[in-house]
Design a protein around this motif. Structure first.
Motif, PDB file in Angstrom:
ATOM      1  N   ASP A  36      59.000  24.239  67.205  1.00 28.23           N
ATOM      2  CA  ASP A  36      58.731  24.562  65.806  1.00 28.23           C
ATOM      3  C   ASP A  36      57.770  25.738  65.682  1.00 28.23           C
ATOM      4  OD1 ASP A  36      58.738  21.065  65.024  1.00 28.23           O
ATOM      5  OD2 ASP A  36      60.351  22.530  64.806  1.00 28.23           O
ATOM      6  N   PHE A  37      56.790  25.827  66.541  1.00 26.33           N
ATOM      7  CA  PHE A  37      55.940  27.013  66.594  1.00 26.33           C
ATOM      8  C   PHE A  37      56.178  27.661  67.948  1.00 26.33           C
ATOM      9  CE2 PHE A  37      53.332  23.415  67.929  1.00 26.33           C
ATOM     10  CZ  PHE A  37      52.706  23.868  69.082  1.00 26.33           C
ATOM     11  N   LEU A  38      56.360  28.970  67.928  1.00 22.73           N
ATOM     12  CA  LEU A  38      56.874  29.663  69.101  1.00 22.73           C
ATOM     13  C   LEU A  38      55.793  30.336  69.928  1.00 22.73           C
ATOM     14  CD1 LEU A  38      60.045  31.309  67.535  1.00 22.73           C
ATOM     15  CD2 LEU A  38      59.901  29.212  68.873  1.00 22.73           C
ATOM     16  N   TYR A  39      54.768  30.889  69.275  1.00 21.22           N
ATOM     17  CA  TYR A  39      53.860  31.780  69.982  1.00 21.22           C
ATOM     18  C   TYR A  39      52.427  31.272  69.965  1.00 21.22           C
ATOM     19  CZ  TYR A  39      57.818  34.904  69.366  1.00 21.22           C
ATOM     20  OH  TYR A  39      59.086  35.451  69.372  1.00 21.22           O
ATOM     21  N   SER A  40      51.725  31.550  71.041  1.00 25.00           N
ATOM     22  CA  SER A  40      50.279  31.426  71.032  1.00 25.00           C
ATOM     23  C   SER A  40      49.721  32.649  70.300  1.00 25.00           C
ATOM     24  CB  SER A  40      49.749  31.362  72.462  1.00 25.00           C
ATOM     25  OG  SER A  40      50.275  30.235  73.136  1.00 25.00           O
ATOM     26  N   THR A  41      48.404  32.675  70.100  1.00 28.94           N
ATOM     27  CA  THR A  41      47.815  33.756  69.304  1.00 28.94           C
ATOM     28  C   THR A  41      46.639  34.380  70.037  1.00 28.94           C
ATOM     29  OG1 THR A  41      48.412  32.566  67.285  1.00 28.94           O
ATOM     30  CG2 THR A  41      46.830  34.341  67.062  1.00 28.94           C
ATOM     31  N   TYR A  42      46.691  35.694  70.147  1.00 33.74           N
ATOM     32  CA  TYR A  42      45.621  36.464  70.772  1.00 33.74           C
ATOM     33  C   TYR A  42      44.834  37.129  69.655  1.00 33.74           C
ATOM     34  CZ  TYR A  42      43.401  39.754  74.041  1.00 33.74           C
ATOM     35  OH  TYR A  42      42.503  40.475  74.780  1.00 33.74           O
ATOM     36  N   ILE A  43      43.514  36.896  69.591  1.00 32.65           N
ATOM     37  CA  ILE A  43      42.697  37.379  68.479  1.00 32.65           C
ATOM     38  C   ILE A  43      41.766  38.489  68.964  1.00 32.65           C
ATOM     39  CG2 ILE A  43      41.090  36.737  66.637  1.00 32.65           C
ATOM     40  CD1 ILE A  43      42.046  33.836  67.019  1.00 32.65           C
ATOM     41  N   THR A  44      41.827  39.626  68.290  1.00 30.79           N
ATOM     42  CA  THR A  44      40.946  40.746  68.616  1.00 30.79           C
ATOM     43  C   THR A  44      40.225  41.213  67.356  1.00 30.79           C
ATOM     44  OG1 THR A  44      42.768  42.318  68.305  1.00 30.79           O
ATOM     45  CG2 THR A  44      42.370  41.532  70.544  1.00 30.79           C
ATOM     46  N   HIS A  45      39.172  41.974  67.542  1.00 28.09           N
ATOM     47  CA  HIS A  45      38.393  42.498  66.411  1.00 28.09           C
ATOM     48  C   HIS A  45      38.082  43.961  66.661  1.00 28.09           C
ATOM     49  CE1 HIS A  45      35.547  42.291  63.006  1.00 28.09           C
ATOM     50  NE2 HIS A  45      34.809  43.115  63.733  1.00 28.09           N
ATOM     51  N   GLU A  46      38.232  44.789  65.643  1.00 31.14           N
ATOM     52  CA  GLU A  46      37.865  46.195  65.746  1.00 31.14           C
ATOM     53  C   GLU A  46      37.443  46.701  64.373  1.00 31.14           C
ATOM     54  OE1 GLU A  46      41.965  48.487  66.234  1.00 31.14           O
ATOM     55  OE2 GLU A  46      41.851  46.769  67.599  1.00 31.14           O
ATOM     56  N   THR A  47      36.788  47.832  64.349  1.00 33.29           N
ATOM     57  CA  THR A  47      36.347  48.453  63.092  1.00 33.29           C
ATOM     58  C   THR A  47      37.427  49.408  62.604  1.00 33.29           C
ATOM     59  OG1 THR A  47      34.017  48.276  63.703  1.00 33.29           O
ATOM     60  CG2 THR A  47      34.595  49.917  62.020  1.00 33.29           C
ATOM     61  N   TYR A  48      37.815  49.270  61.340  1.00 32.09           N
ATOM     62  CA  TYR A  48      38.874  50.136  60.830  1.00 32.09           C
ATOM     63  C   TYR A  48      38.354  51.269  59.954  1.00 32.09           C
ATOM     64  CZ  TYR A  48      38.948  47.774  56.202  1.00 32.09           C
ATOM     65  OH  TYR A  48      38.638  47.278  54.951  1.00 32.09           O
ATOM     66  N   VAL A  49      37.141  51.130  59.410  1.00 28.40           N
ATOM     67  CA  VAL A  49      36.574  52.219  58.614  1.00 28.40           C
ATOM     68  C   VAL A  49      35.078  51.959  58.440  1.00 28.40           C
ATOM     69  CG1 VAL A  49      36.885  51.175  56.322  1.00 28.40           C
ATOM     70  CG2 VAL A  49      36.997  53.673  56.573  1.00 28.40           C
ATOM     71  N   THR A  50      34.307  53.017  58.219  1.00 24.44           N
ATOM     72  CA  THR A  50      32.892  52.889  57.865  1.00 24.44           C
ATOM     73  C   THR A  50      32.694  53.555  56.508  1.00 24.44           C
ATOM     74  OG1 THR A  50      32.173  52.886  60.168  1.00 24.44           O
ATOM     75  CG2 THR A  50      30.527  53.472  58.504  1.00 24.44           C
ATOM     76  N   ARG A  51      32.181  52.763  55.553  1.00 26.77           N
ATOM     77  CA  ARG A  51      32.015  53.254  54.187  1.00 26.77           C
ATOM     78  C   ARG A  51      30.584  53.727  53.936  1.00 26.77           C
ATOM     79  NH1 ARG A  51      37.128  54.206  52.854  1.00 26.77           N
ATOM     80  NH2 ARG A  51      38.354  52.368  52.270  1.00 26.77           N
ATOM     81  N   ALA A  52      30.451  54.843  53.252  1.00 30.81           N
ATOM     82  CA  ALA A  52      29.153  55.302  52.765  1.00 30.81           C
ATOM     83  C   ALA A  52      28.876  54.616  51.432  1.00 30.81           C
ATOM     84  CB  ALA A  52      29.148  56.814  52.600  1.00 30.81           C
ATOM     85  N   LEU A  53      27.733  53.925  51.332  1.00 26.43           N
ATOM     86  CA  LEU A  53      27.409  53.176  50.125  1.00 26.43           C
ATOM     87  C   LEU A  53      26.531  54.004  49.184  1.00 26.43           C
ATOM     88  CD1 LEU A  53      26.683  49.675  51.692  1.00 26.43           C
ATOM     89  CD2 LEU A  53      28.857  50.627  50.880  1.00 26.43           C
TER      90      LEU A  53
END
Length: 320
Positions: A36-53
């Protein structure tokens, strides 16, 4: 005598010789041969943008990426030749800073069915009001598309999914695509998407106080007031209109197919909000599907169910 190994590559595992050995009392199940569920899950993290506030500081925004894979040699990899389809998920938090991990179980359910699930952080309303959140969503779409080969995704199969304030964000981002309000980040890569899933998102701030709710949706400090700049919603109809997804629908502009799901006992976002969006989209001839979960509340009593997630997966299978 010891038996020699039977060479069996992953593509032939299902054809490995079946043993008929059955001890007395062992219960044999012969109609269960599909996962019923086919895949395990690989979790990664990265920065996609840096905002000037506005205060001169910088805010890096990260993205969690849930990638499906097989963690052993018992199954073929399964990755489509063109790469995995993608769901960019915007987690709701009343336009405040979200805790994306609170929906980990949903992301994994989607990933185990063969979707790369991308969960971006975004600027909260007390840091940057509308249209910051939708702009961050579109920037995340462009970032993923620009890095499609590295991430193993299909850049032509990207959809949006959001709940509550995140539902509002994905509607705004999906309806506007490469048009304003926008940002220059990663352009000319496109922010257009194939489809949108909206779970109980607000769609017309100025009308929220006219339907049953546990909150007052007018004051400057309410979620909707903060989203339009910390002002009273009913006293600033133009700001509310600018923050309404319906404002950006047009009969002449292609709109991604949209799935709306909303609970009939929602105490935070009145059910009428989705009714208004649905009626507008139908009047414009848009591809829209609307499920009312009659007794569901806001994010619970129905939404955290196999059936509700199954409705989303069935719909996505036809459109993404």
């Amino acid at each position: 005598m010891p038996l020699p190994p039977i060479p069996t590559p992953p593509s032939q595992v299902a054809q490995f010789p079946r043993t008929e050995e059955t001890p007395e009392g062992c219960i044999v199940i012969d109609d269960l041969d599909t996962d019923d569920f086919l895949y395990s899950t690989y979790i990664t993290h990265e920065t996609y943008v840096t905002r000037a506030l506005a205060d001169g500081t910088e805010l890096p925004l990260g993205v969690d990426i849930y990638t499906p894979f097989h963690d052993d040699g018992n199954m073929p990899n399964g990755e489509p030749e063109a790469g995995w389809p993608v769901i960019v998920y915007m987690r709701g938090a009343a336009f405040h800073k979200p805790n994306p991990s609170t929906f980990n179980s949903l992301y994994i359910r989607l990933a185990e069915k063969g979707y790369v699930v991308v969960v971006p952080e975004y600027r909260p309303s007390d840091v940057a009001p509308f249209p910051a959140q939708m702009q961050d969503c579109k920037t995340a779409v462009r970032y993923i598309r620009a890095n499609a080969e590295r991430l193993g995704i299909d850049s032509e199969r990207i959809g949006l999914f959001g709940d509550s304030a995140g539902g509002h964000t994905v509607l705004m981002a999906g309806f506007t695509g490469d048009t304003a309000p926008d940002t220059p980040d990663y352009q000319p890569v496109s922010a257009e998407v194939k489809c949108i899933v909206d779970w109980y998102g607000p769609t017309d701030f100025a009308m929220m106080n006219y339907y049953p709710s546990s909150q007052n949706h007018a004051p400057a400090e309410c979620p909707e007031g903060m989203e339009i700049g910390g002002v009273n919603v009913l006293e600033h109809p133009e700001l509310s209109r600018n923050a309404s997804p319906m404002t950006y629908l047009d009969a002449d502009r292609v709109t991604p197919p949209t799935l709306i799901m909303h609970g009939g006992r929602d105490l935070l976002v009145p059910f009428n909000q989705s009714c208004r969006l649905y009626a507008t989209m139908r009047a414009l001839g848009k591809d829209v599907t609307f499920y009312k979960l009659g007794n569901a509340s806001h994010a619970a009593y129905g939404f955290r169910s196999n059936r509700a997630v199954g409705l989303v997966l069935d719909w996505l299978a036809e459109r993404l």
